[in-house]
Design an enzyme around this catalytic site. Structure first.
Site, mmCIF file in Angstrom:
data_model
loop_
_atom_site.group_PDB
_atom_site.id
_atom_site.type_symbol
_atom_site.label_atom_id
_atom_site.label_comp_id
_atom_site.label_asym_id
_atom_site.label_seq_id
_atom_site.Cartn_x
_atom_site.Cartn_y
_atom_site.Cartn_z
ATOM 1 N N MET A 87 -2.821 6.586 -5.531
ATOM 2 C CA MET A 87 -3.954 7.197 -4.839
ATOM 3 C C MET A 87 -4.410 8.430 -5.635
ATOM 4 O O MET A 87 -3.616 9.058 -6.321
ATOM 5 C CB MET A 87 -3.562 7.591 -3.413
ATOM 6 C CG MET A 87 -3.484 6.370 -2.506
ATOM 7 S SD MET A 87 -2.955 6.746 -0.842
ATOM 8 C CE MET A 87 -4.493 7.319 -0.121
ATOM 9 N N GLU B 38 -10.047 -1.825 -3.709
ATOM 10 C CA GLU B 38 -8.889 -1.668 -2.816
ATOM 11 C C GLU B 38 -8.238 -3.021 -2.507
ATOM 12 O O GLU B 38 -8.050 -3.394 -1.343
ATOM 13 C CB GLU B 38 -9.325 -0.978 -1.501
ATOM 14 C CG GLU B 38 -9.985 0.377 -1.685
ATOM 15 C CD GLU B 38 -9.002 1.526 -1.890
ATOM 16 O OE1 GLU B 38 -7.799 1.262 -2.090
ATOM 17 O OE2 GLU B 38 -9.439 2.673 -1.868
ATOM 18 N N CYS C 295 4.643 12.538 -9.495
ATOM 19 C CA CYS C 295 5.382 11.952 -10.618
ATOM 20 C C CYS C 295 6.726 11.433 -10.104
ATOM 21 O O CYS C 295 7.092 11.678 -8.953
ATOM 22 C CB CYS C 295 5.583 12.988 -11.720
ATOM 23 S SG CYS C 295 6.827 14.218 -11.320
HETATM 24 ZN ZN LIG Z 1 5.922 16.124 -10.369
#
Ligand SMILES: [Zn+2]
Length: 196
Positions: free
Chosen positions: A15, A87, A188
């Protein structure tokens, strides 16, 4: 008569990575080239109810809202230059077959969708379509915690006045009408967390 097969472009990422923006950019180039096509969006994608695809940056194009891939298949005989699906994680598994049919009919297909759900598990239909791709663009967002490249989507839920990572046992899509407050962030691998 021999019909040249269409190509398949796949845009995936977490996203907030600009997938819809990229889909719109690719469709715009085709419009400039005077190609005819349609963008499809499934009706369970409730981000905007209008017949548009709108990126977070605000760019938009007209789209056709369908209840599923079978509705899009009705345009198979129209010999369109391209069709685009935004999507795609919201479509059912029959989208895989419909994409194949368009390609076999000589229509180029462009799709955009999430690579992984909030549990970091792949979406089955997205992966099956990606496996057939002529080209894959993996977009990255920016990790909101540390600023590194983000390839994952973190789901947070409000619990006792605090945002905490959602449990992997929660439904893949937020249940409409449930009063659990939900928020998503690109993160991340180091900052992505899963709750109990
Ligand atoms: Zn991070």
């Amino acid at each position: 008569m021999f019909v040249l097969k269409g190509t398949l472009e796949v845009v995936i990422g977490p996203m907030y990575s600009g997938k819809t923006e990229e889909l719109i950019r690719r469709v715009m180039r085709r419009k400039i080239a005077r190609q005819n096509g349609i963008i499809f969006r499934v009706s369970s994608d409730t981000r905007n109810a209008e017949e548009l695809v709108v990126s977070r940056a605000g760019t938009h194009l007209e789209a056709k809202i369908v209840s599923g891939a079978r509705d899009a298949q009705m345009y198979l005989d129209d010999k369109l230059d391209y069709v685009a699906f935004d999507e795609i994680q919201f479509f059912e598994s029959d989208l895989v077959d419909v994409v194949k049919k368009f390609i076999d009919a000589g229509t180029d297909v462009i799709v955009a969708g999430l690579n992984l759900d909030f549990r970091s598990e792949p979406f089955d239909n997205v992966m099956k379509i990606a496996a057939m791709a002529d080209e894959i663009a993996l977009l990255k967002a920016v990790c909101v915690v540390c600023g590194k490249d983000a390839t994952l989507t973190q789901r947070l839920i409000m619990k006792d006045g605090e945002w905490v990572p959602a449990s992997t046992k929660d439904p893949i899509f937020k249940v409409e009408g449930s009063d659990v407050k939900v928020r998503y962030e690109p993160r991340c691998k180091d900052c992505w967390k899963v709750g109990e």
